[in-house]
Design a protein around this motif. Structure first.
Motif, mmCIF file in Angstrom:
data_model
loop_
_atom_site.group_PDB
_atom_site.id
_atom_site.type_symbol
_atom_site.label_atom_id
_atom_site.label_comp_id
_atom_site.label_asym_id
_atom_site.label_seq_id
_atom_site.Cartn_x
_atom_site.Cartn_y
_atom_site.Cartn_z
ATOM 1 N N GLY A 204 12.216 14.579 16.774
ATOM 2 C CA GLY A 204 13.556 14.385 16.241
ATOM 3 C C GLY A 204 14.013 12.941 16.327
ATOM 4 O O GLY A 204 13.339 12.030 15.842
ATOM 5 N N THR A 205 15.159 12.726 16.969
ATOM 6 C CA THR A 205 15.705 11.372 17.095
ATOM 7 C C THR A 205 15.436 10.760 18.460
ATOM 8 O O THR A 205 15.974 9.699 18.778
ATOM 9 C CB THR A 205 17.222 11.386 16.839
ATOM 10 N N THR A 206 14.604 11.404 19.284
ATOM 11 C CA THR A 206 14.214 10.782 20.552
ATOM 12 C C THR A 206 13.158 9.721 20.294
ATOM 13 O O THR A 206 12.588 9.635 19.209
ATOM 14 C CB THR A 206 13.665 11.825 21.540
ATOM 15 N N MET A 207 12.888 8.906 21.297
ATOM 16 C CA MET A 207 11.852 7.882 21.205
ATOM 17 C C MET A 207 10.577 8.417 21.852
ATOM 18 O O MET A 207 10.578 8.769 23.029
ATOM 19 C CB MET A 207 12.285 6.599 21.917
ATOM 20 N N PRO A 208 9.490 8.483 21.107
ATOM 21 C CA PRO A 208 8.265 9.045 21.671
ATOM 22 C C PRO A 208 7.467 8.019 22.482
ATOM 23 O O PRO A 208 7.395 6.842 22.142
ATOM 24 C CB PRO A 208 7.479 9.469 20.427
ATOM 25 N N ILE A 209 6.899 8.520 23.555
ATOM 26 C CA ILE A 209 5.942 7.768 24.368
ATOM 27 C C ILE A 209 4.643 8.561 24.338
ATOM 28 O O ILE A 209 4.633 9.756 24.652
ATOM 29 C CB ILE A 209 6.425 7.602 25.815
ATOM 30 N N PHE A 210 3.558 7.928 23.967
ATOM 31 C CA PHE A 210 2.283 8.613 23.813
ATOM 32 C C PHE A 210 1.355 8.234 24.965
ATOM 33 O O PHE A 210 1.072 7.055 25.182
ATOM 34 C CB PHE A 210 1.646 8.261 22.463
ATOM 35 N N TYR A 211 0.885 9.237 25.688
ATOM 36 C CA TYR A 211 -0.057 9.035 26.783
ATOM 37 C C TYR A 211 -1.390 9.677 26.406
ATOM 38 O O TYR A 211 -1.440 10.859 26.025
ATOM 39 C CB TYR A 211 0.447 9.686 28.070
ATOM 40 N N GLY A 212 -2.462 8.902 26.516
ATOM 41 C CA GLY A 212 -3.803 9.412 26.292
ATOM 42 C C GLY A 212 -4.641 9.249 27.542
ATOM 43 O O GLY A 212 -4.248 8.565 28.485
ATOM 44 N N GLY A 213 -5.815 9.874 27.542
ATOM 45 C CA GLY A 213 -6.701 9.792 28.691
ATOM 46 C C GLY A 213 -8.005 9.101 28.362
ATOM 47 O O GLY A 213 -8.681 9.460 27.396
ATOM 48 N N GLY A 214 -8.378 8.095 29.165
ATOM 49 C CA GLY A 214 -9.643 7.404 28.965
ATOM 50 C C GLY A 214 -9.668 6.588 27.689
ATOM 51 O O GLY A 214 -8.642 6.329 27.055
ATOM 52 N N ALA A 215 -10.885 6.188 27.289
ATOM 53 C CA ALA A 215 -11.034 5.304 26.131
ATOM 54 C C ALA A 215 -10.584 5.980 24.842
ATOM 55 O O ALA A 215 -9.871 5.377 24.029
ATOM 56 C CB ALA A 215 -12.493 4.848 26.010
ATOM 57 N N LEU A 216 -10.984 7.223 24.631
ATOM 58 C CA LEU A 216 -10.600 7.913 23.403
ATOM 59 C C LEU A 216 -9.090 8.112 23.339
ATOM 60 O O LEU A 216 -8.454 7.859 22.312
ATOM 61 C CB LEU A 216 -11.295 9.278 23.314
ATOM 62 N N GLY A 217 -8.512 8.567 24.436
ATOM 63 C CA GLY A 217 -7.078 8.817 24.454
ATOM 64 C C GLY A 217 -6.260 7.557 24.288
ATOM 65 O O GLY A 217 -5.176 7.587 23.692
ATOM 66 N N ALA A 218 -6.758 6.447 24.821
ATOM 67 C CA ALA A 218 -6.033 5.182 24.690
ATOM 68 C C ALA A 218 -5.947 4.747 23.237
ATOM 69 O O ALA A 218 -4.887 4.309 22.767
ATOM 70 C CB ALA A 218 -6.720 4.100 25.520
ATOM 71 N N VAL A 219 -7.043 4.870 22.496
ATOM 72 C CA VAL A 219 -7.021 4.492 21.085
ATOM 73 C C VAL A 219 -6.094 5.416 20.299
ATOM 74 O O VAL A 219 -5.306 4.968 19.458
ATOM 75 C CB VAL A 219 -8.437 4.518 20.484
ATOM 76 N N ALA A 220 -6.163 6.709 20.585
ATOM 77 C CA ALA A 220 -5.292 7.655 19.891
ATOM 78 C C ALA A 220 -3.828 7.352 20.163
ATOM 79 O O ALA A 220 -2.995 7.361 19.249
ATOM 80 C CB ALA A 220 -5.632 9.082 20.309
ATOM 81 N N ALA A 221 -3.500 7.062 21.433
ATOM 82 C CA ALA A 221 -2.107 6.789 21.786
ATOM 83 C C ALA A 221 -1.599 5.530 21.101
ATOM 84 O O ALA A 221 -0.462 5.490 20.605
ATOM 85 C CB ALA A 221 -1.976 6.665 23.304
#
Length: 347
Positions: A204-221
């Motif tokens: 919605g109108t919140t601000m998203p923070i994306f957390y990933g795990g490891g190398a793959l998750g970091a690129v996705a985030a």
């Protein structure tokens, strides 16, 4: 719903774009003079923004397989380590990105083996003038929607060199998963069955923070964060485990009455997480969730590291577009970037 540049259609075409780029790269590299695998001691990918993400994907996916390091360079100067035993990919969809052209020139000067990936521009001219290899990208895409066209040549080239013999299989697996994900995220599928629409609705109108795990998750985030910035024209942030547990976790200790009204945490999960990362997701969420508006989760699907990473990224592509359209924002134009480039006098 404004979409003046047909950006949603561009997102929908990613599976075909990846397949076509794979085919075109095989043809372009079939007769190219490429180094022997033993002559390559390091790999450098030069690129910025939507082009640079191709290098991030390669490094994250192949770091468990490649016997040499992959360094992704997002700067202007060419580092000293680049030399005759470095295989360099200079990646710019336009071919005219100032930083990439400067670094590529330095790589040629240092005697590196350089493969330029672009639709033309200064990089194509540089490759022709300096004896490098050029792999052409199809015209007509926005750079941030051209990840398939920019990514496939890197994997195809490393497969041909012999450093990544699994490359063709990985690309095929990824293509199958992208098609399956598109079936779930296409515009005629409503939420909650459509994960792209549902995640956008809940952010919605919140601000998203994306957390990933490891190398793959970091690129996705990082990709999700950039998608929201460029497509939804909204602020977003990212980080990755385990690093965030050594610093950012402390930032949730104050101002909870404010942050719980503002921030949504989106956890990006995949099937290749180390067991300690899985524990960190659960333990960190327990410590910080009361300071957040909500915690959402997106899980990758697909066979293999490349398929799961591109799947996670693809959900973000769709979600950011729906986040834009839900708030009457046109996802295509990125006027602020072009205003800055004009002010800098860039090509």
């Amino acid at each position: 719903m404004p979409d003046s540049m047909g950006f949603l259609d561009a997102v929908g075409g990613l599976p075909e774009q990846l397949a076509e780029a794979q085919r075109a790269a095989r043809e372009a590299l079939a007769q190219a003079q490429l180094p022997a695998p033993e002559a390559v001691q390091s790999i450098a990918v030069l690129g910025m923004g939507g082009s640079g993400i191709a290098g991030d994907v390669l490094a994250a996916v192949a770091n468990s397989t490649l016997a040499v390091p992959v360094l992704v360079l997002k700067q202007i100067r060419t580092p000293r380590f680049v030399g005759p035993d470095t295989l360099v990919f200079a990646v710019s969809y336009s071919g005219d990105t100032e930083e990439t052209v400067e670094m590529a020139t330095g790589a040629f000067d240092a005697g590196a083996r350089v493969i330029c990936v672009s639709r033309g521009g200064a990089l194509e001219d540089l490759a022709q003038d300096r004896g490098g290899v050029h792999v052409a990208c199809p015209d007509g895409y926005l750079p941030r929607a051209a990840v398939g066209a920019l990514l496939a040549p890197l994997f195809v080239a490393l497969g041909r060199v012999g450093l990544l013999p699994e490359a063709a299989e990985w690309l095929d697996q990824a293509g199958r998963q992208l098609r399956a994900r598109r079936d779930k995220c296409r515009p005629d599928v409503a939420a909650p069955a459509n994960p792209g629409r549902e995640i956008a609705r809940r952010i919605g109108t919140t601000m998203p923070i994306f957390y990933g795990g490891g190398a793959l998750g970091a690129v996705a985030a990082q990709r999700w964060k950039c998608d929201v910035n460029e497509n939804a024209k909204a602020p977003a942030f990212w980080n990755a485990y385990p690093e965030l547990d050594h610093n950012e976790i402390c930032g949730w200790g104050q101002h909870g009455d404010v942050t719980r009204q503002v921030f949504t945490l989106v956890e990006l999960r995949h099937g290749f997480e180390h067991e300690q990362l899985q524990r960190r997701f659960a333990l960190t969420r327990a410590l910080i969730e009361e300071a957040l508006a909500q915690v959402l989760e997106v899980r990758a699907e697909g066979e293999g590291r490349l398929a799961q990473l591109l799947d996670l990224m693809y959900v973000g592509d769709w979600a950011s577009c729906y986040l834009a359209l839900d708030h009457d924002v046109d996802p295509g134009p990125i006027d602020t970037i072009f205003q800055l480039k004009d002010a800098l006098g860039e090509r």
